[in-house]
Design a protein around this motif. Structure first.
Motif, PDB file in Angstrom:
ATOM      1  N   GLY A 260      -2.845   0.736   1.770  1.00  0.00           N
ATOM      2  CA  GLY A 260      -2.329   1.949   2.377  1.00  0.00           C
ATOM      3  C   GLY A 260      -0.918   2.327   1.992  1.00  0.00           C
ATOM      4  O   GLY A 260      -0.458   3.414   2.354  1.00  0.00           O
ATOM      5  N   ALA A 261      -0.191   1.463   1.270  1.00  0.00           N
ATOM      6  CA  ALA A 261       1.206   1.790   0.959  1.00  0.00           C
ATOM      7  C   ALA A 261       1.303   3.014   0.058  1.00  0.00           C
ATOM      8  O   ALA A 261       2.068   3.943   0.339  1.00  0.00           O
ATOM      9  N   ILE A 262       0.546   3.008  -1.025  1.00  0.00           N
ATOM     10  CA  ILE A 262       0.612   4.154  -1.936  1.00  0.00           C
ATOM     11  C   ILE A 262       0.124   5.414  -1.233  1.00  0.00           C
ATOM     12  O   ILE A 262       0.744   6.480  -1.316  1.00  0.00           O
ATOM     13  N   ALA A 263      -0.993   5.298  -0.503  1.00  0.00           N
ATOM     14  CA  ALA A 263      -1.542   6.462   0.201  1.00  0.00           C
ATOM     15  C   ALA A 263      -0.561   6.985   1.244  1.00  0.00           C
ATOM     16  O   ALA A 263      -0.428   8.198   1.439  1.00  0.00           O
ATOM     17  N   ALA A 264       0.140   6.084   1.927  1.00  0.00           N
ATOM     18  CA  ALA A 264       1.100   6.499   2.950  1.00  0.00           C
ATOM     19  C   ALA A 264       2.299   7.218   2.346  1.00  0.00           C
ATOM     20  O   ALA A 264       2.942   8.037   3.007  1.00  0.00           O
ATOM     21  N   GLY A 265       2.601   6.928   1.098  1.00  0.00           N
ATOM     22  CA  GLY A 265       3.750   7.544   0.456  1.00  0.00           C
ATOM     23  C   GLY A 265       3.471   8.887  -0.180  1.00  0.00           C
ATOM     24  O   GLY A 265       4.404   9.573  -0.630  1.00  0.00           O
TER      25      GLY A 265
ATOM     26  N   PRO B 162      -1.354   9.266  -7.509  1.00  0.00           N
ATOM     27  CA  PRO B 162      -0.900   9.475  -8.890  1.00  0.00           C
ATOM     28  C   PRO B 162      -1.593   8.522  -9.851  1.00  0.00           C
ATOM     29  O   PRO B 162      -1.991   7.413  -9.476  1.00  0.00           O
ATOM     30  N   ARG B 163      -1.694   8.953 -11.084  1.00  0.00           N
ATOM     31  CA  ARG B 163      -2.354   8.126 -12.097  1.00  0.00           C
ATOM     32  C   ARG B 163      -1.353   7.282 -12.882  1.00  0.00           C
ATOM     33  O   ARG B 163      -1.701   6.218 -13.387  1.00  0.00           O
ATOM     34  N   ASP B 164      -0.140   7.770 -13.022  1.00  0.00           N
ATOM     35  CA  ASP B 164       0.835   7.009 -13.809  1.00  0.00           C
ATOM     36  C   ASP B 164       1.475   5.922 -12.952  1.00  0.00           C
ATOM     37  O   ASP B 164       1.685   6.092 -11.744  1.00  0.00           O
ATOM     38  N   LEU B 165       1.765   4.803 -13.583  1.00  0.00           N
ATOM     39  CA  LEU B 165       2.245   3.615 -12.879  1.00  0.00           C
ATOM     40  C   LEU B 165       3.583   3.857 -12.183  1.00  0.00           C
ATOM     41  O   LEU B 165       3.791   3.416 -11.051  1.00  0.00           O
ATOM     42  N   ALA B 166       4.494   4.565 -12.832  1.00  0.00           N
ATOM     43  CA  ALA B 166       5.826   4.759 -12.258  1.00  0.00           C
ATOM     44  C   ALA B 166       5.757   5.525 -10.941  1.00  0.00           C
ATOM     45  O   ALA B 166       6.451   5.181  -9.970  1.00  0.00           O
ATOM     46  N   THR B 167       4.916   6.560 -10.872  1.00  0.00           N
ATOM     47  CA  THR B 167       4.805   7.331  -9.633  1.00  0.00           C
ATOM     48  C   THR B 167       4.064   6.534  -8.566  1.00  0.00           C
ATOM     49  O   THR B 167       4.366   6.644  -7.375  1.00  0.00           O
TER      50      THR B 167
ATOM     51  N   SER C 137       5.655   5.779  -4.946  1.00  0.00           N
ATOM     52  CA  SER C 137       4.906   6.061  -3.718  1.00  0.00           C
ATOM     53  C   SER C 137       4.766   4.810  -2.864  1.00  0.00           C
ATOM     54  O   SER C 137       4.891   4.859  -1.636  1.00  0.00           O
ATOM     55  N   ALA C 138       4.535   3.671  -3.505  1.00  0.00           N
ATOM     56  CA  ALA C 138       4.423   2.414  -2.765  1.00  0.00           C
ATOM     57  C   ALA C 138       5.740   2.033  -2.110  1.00  0.00           C
ATOM     58  O   ALA C 138       5.761   1.512  -0.993  1.00  0.00           O
ATOM     59  N   SER C 139       6.850   2.288  -2.795  1.00  0.00           N
ATOM     60  CA  SER C 139       8.163   1.960  -2.234  1.00  0.00           C
ATOM     61  C   SER C 139       8.405   2.711  -0.931  1.00  0.00           C
ATOM     62  O   SER C 139       8.930   2.146   0.040  1.00  0.00           O
ATOM     63  N   VAL C 140       8.024   3.973  -0.907  1.00  0.00           N
ATOM     64  CA  VAL C 140       8.191   4.780   0.298  1.00  0.00           C
ATOM     65  C   VAL C 140       7.136   4.410   1.343  1.00  0.00           C
ATOM     66  O   VAL C 140       7.435   4.205   2.522  1.00  0.00           O
ATOM     67  N   GLY C 141       5.900   4.311   0.898  1.00  0.00           N
ATOM     68  CA  GLY C 141       4.801   4.098   1.830  1.00  0.00           C
ATOM     69  C   GLY C 141       4.784   2.738   2.497  1.00  0.00           C
ATOM     70  O   GLY C 141       4.388   2.611   3.661  1.00  0.00           O
ATOM     71  N   GLN C 142       5.226   1.705   1.780  1.00  0.00           N
ATOM     72  CA  GLN C 142       5.197   0.358   2.364  1.00  0.00           C
ATOM     73  C   GLN C 142       6.128   0.267   3.568  1.00  0.00           C
ATOM     74  O   GLN C 142       5.817  -0.394   4.559  1.00  0.00           O
ATOM     75  N   MET C 143       7.271   0.935   3.501  1.00  0.00           N
ATOM     76  CA  MET C 143       8.193   0.962   4.635  1.00  0.00           C
ATOM     77  C   MET C 143       7.522   1.594   5.853  1.00  0.00           C
ATOM     78  O   MET C 143       7.598   1.074   6.968  1.00  0.00           O
TER      79      MET C 143
ATOM     80  N   ASP D  71       2.981  -3.343  -4.899  1.00  0.00           N
ATOM     81  CA  ASP D  71       2.752  -2.252  -5.845  1.00  0.00           C
ATOM     82  C   ASP D  71       4.037  -1.672  -6.407  1.00  0.00           C
ATOM     83  O   ASP D  71       4.029  -1.035  -7.461  1.00  0.00           O
ATOM     84  N   ALA D  72       5.154  -1.862  -5.707  1.00  0.00           N
ATOM     85  CA  ALA D  72       6.415  -1.287  -6.175  1.00  0.00           C
ATOM     86  C   ALA D  72       6.909  -1.948  -7.456  1.00  0.00           C
ATOM     87  O   ALA D  72       7.702  -1.352  -8.189  1.00  0.00           O
ATOM     88  N   VAL D  73       6.475  -3.175  -7.728  1.00  0.00           N
ATOM     89  CA  VAL D  73       6.934  -3.866  -8.936  1.00  0.00           C
ATOM     90  C   VAL D  73       5.781  -4.322  -9.825  1.00  0.00           C
ATOM     91  O   VAL D  73       5.998  -4.693 -10.974  1.00  0.00           O
ATOM     92  N   ALA D  74       4.550  -4.302  -9.311  1.00  0.00           N
ATOM     93  CA  ALA D  74       3.417  -4.784 -10.100  1.00  0.00           C
ATOM     94  C   ALA D  74       3.162  -3.871 -11.285  1.00  0.00           C
ATOM     95  O   ALA D  74       3.248  -2.649 -11.182  1.00  0.00           O
ATOM     96  N   THR D  75       2.873  -4.469 -12.424  1.00  0.00           N
ATOM     97  CA  THR D  75       2.498  -3.716 -13.615  1.00  0.00           C
ATOM     98  C   THR D  75       1.017  -3.897 -13.863  1.00  0.00           C
ATOM     99  O   THR D  75       0.351  -4.700 -13.211  1.00  0.00           O
ATOM    100  N   ASP D  76       0.483  -3.136 -14.801  1.00  0.00           N
ATOM    101  CA  ASP D  76      -0.940  -3.235 -15.088  1.00  0.00           C
ATOM    102  C   ASP D  76      -1.342  -4.651 -15.461  1.00  0.00           C
ATOM    103  O   ASP D  76      -2.455  -5.086 -15.194  1.00  0.00           O
ATOM    104  N   GLU D  77      -0.414  -5.377 -16.101  1.00  0.00           N
ATOM    105  CA  GLU D  77      -0.749  -6.721 -16.569  1.00  0.00           C
ATOM    106  C   GLU D  77      -0.781  -7.754 -15.448  1.00  0.00           C
ATOM    107  O   GLU D  77      -1.384  -8.818 -15.600  1.00  0.00           O
TER     108      GLU D  77
END
Length: 365
Positions: free
Chosen positions: A55-60, A70-75, A79-85, A141-147
């Motif tokens: 729910g972090a990304i969705a909440a953001g 969003p489809r791109d990793l940076a966005t 979104s996760a940075s805002v939503g997780q809070m 999700d705020a720091v995780a990369t695809d790898e």
């Protein structure tokens, strides 16, 4: 069998984004409170509860003015940075109604792939539970990369259940159980009990639902259930609205029976929490030795190497037909192996007279 859920002393509960958020409006407080009501009751009854919450990304999305995931990793990370809070703050306020304190645990796949991180995560969880805290877990999700992503929180929840040696795992979604087809279509039937993989032979599991805010789907939930049950964990898959019934052992959703015993943490980590960096092709004799006799893999039984890996990386051991039979930690760099293929220990120089993969570093697939 469901009585094991009702009597579980340590429970991991996972809930998906679509059960907590509304696309365009963010978090739904009433749904969060309803879930917390159920978990707090079980916690007050003496059980230890760990919540894995998406729910972090969705909440953001709403605070950032985004209409869809969003489809791109940076966005996604933003979104996760805002939503997780927002997500954890809302959980903290809801649990506080019952005098319960929550603790946030954010993980990346790296935390369960690297042994030192894995042990640290375990110690953190155990101490939180000893102190009476309710851990709220999510992928970082705020720091995780695809790898280094788990891919979905269903897999994360299954691995956390094993990490904590939980008695039960309850997977909550927007569907009331596993169906043999698309539940939105006529004729689809609920699968009430799964005793083995044979019970899944006629099941067609889908991917992300219509909400578009999650990353998993029924296929990921079934895969997570299989990971957990292979380690002796009882699993129930149902909707968030049936959470109370699932935790009480009632006949709701789909129950997955344990199919194996609890594996040593190292082997389950190797089998389910690692991503192979390469493949070693084995001849028939080596496949038999590894699978039937649990022997170490020697260079004489290896016929091919692919991938870019270094000593200590996980690699898949495959048959000549390309079927992965085991995963192990390789003792050589990829560049070192080609000259050794098919050679016995006596036929190579002393510096290479060691196992390619030691049996203590092997997990059968």
């Amino acid at each position: 069998m469901r009585s094991a859920i009702a009597g579980a002393e340590r429970i991991v509960v996972k809930i998906g984004s679509s059960s907590l958020t509304d696309r365009g409006r963010g978090l739904l407080p009433d749904r969060i409170d309803a879930l917390v009501d159920v978990l707090a009751e079980r916690r007050k009854a003496g059980a230890q509860v760990v919540l894995v919450s998406s729910g972090a990304i969705a909440a953001g999305l709403a605070p950032l003015g985004l209409a869809r995931r969003p489809r791109d990793l940076a966005t996604q990370q933003a979104s996760a940075s805002v939503g997780q809070m927002l997500l954890v703050t809302r959980y903290a306020a809801s649990f506080e109604r019952y005098g319960l304190t929550v603790g946030q645990v954010l993980l990346t796949a790296d935390d369960l792939i690297r042994r030192a991180h894995y042990r640290n995560a375990n110690r953190n969880f155990e101490r939180l539970l000893d102190l009476g805290i309710v851990p709220i877990v999510n992928e970082n999700d705020a720091v995780a990369t695809d790898e280094i992503r788990f891919g979905d929180n269903d897999r994360l929840a299954a691995l956390v259940a094993h990490l904590l040696r939980a008695d039960a795992l309850v997977l909550l979604s927007d569907v009331d159980g596993l169906y043999d087809g698309d539940p939105r279509r006529p004729g689809a039937r609920l699968v009430p009990v799964v005793l083995s993989s044979d019970d899944l032979s006629d099941v067609v599991a889908g991917t992300t639902g219509a909400s578009g805010v999650g990353t998993g789907g029924m296929a990921s939930k079934v895969a997570a259930a299989q990971v957990a049950t292979s380690a002796g964990v009882h699993v129930v898959l149902t909707s968030a609205g049936h959470a109370a019934g699932a935790l009480a052992g009632e006949d709701v959703g789909t129950y997955f029976a344990p199919t194996g015993r609890r594996l040593p943490t190292r082997l389950l980590w190797l089998r389910h929490a690692t991503t192979p960096r390469g493949r070693l092709t084995l001849d028939e004799g080596a496949v038999s030795a590894v699978v039937s006799r649990r022997a170490s893999l020697l260079s004489v039984g290896v016929t091919g190497v692919s991938g870019d890996f270094v000593a200590g990386d996980p690699v898949d051991l495959v048959s000549t037909e390309g079927v992965a039979v085991a995963r192990g930690l390789v003792a050589y760099d990829a560049s070192e192996l080609p000259p050794l293929l098919g050679k016995s220990t006596d036929a190579v120089s002393a510096k290479y007279r060691r196992e390619v993969v030691h049996r203590d570093d092997l997990a059968l697939l």
